[in-house]
Enzyme design. Sequence first.
Site: not given
Length: 137
Positions: A50-52, A97, A122
């Site tokens: 749950g981030h980039a 992702r 992010y």
Amino acid sequence: MLNNCQIIELPKINDPRGNLTFIETDKHVPFNIQRVFYLYDVPGGASRAGHALKTCQQFLIAMSGSFDVVLDDGYQQKKFHLNRSYYGLYICPMIWREIDNFSSGSVCMVLASAFYNENDYYREYQEFLTSVRSEQQ
């Protein structure tokens, strides 16, 4: 950018005593490996990631069991199912992702091109989208 993310087959040496797979920097993964971590004992129904990442590259491997990885470049999404320890998923920077659908006993190993740096993340999808779309203009 999503097209740069791909499944890479790793060497597999078959042996009746047990198979062996290895990974070499700049040969099997397109970066110098700086950090290795793994996810395990993920409860049923839970999701991870749950981030980039802004600059860090990663390579995910299902060491045991299976899981799904959904990648998003801000314009399109692509889903990968990882379930073999001799396949890995290369994820380039600036890709959101999500990892879910973990099977019982699954282990996800991650090779990273950089040491942990919270400033490289992010964590809010909307902030990621704003950044990606401002770079395209």
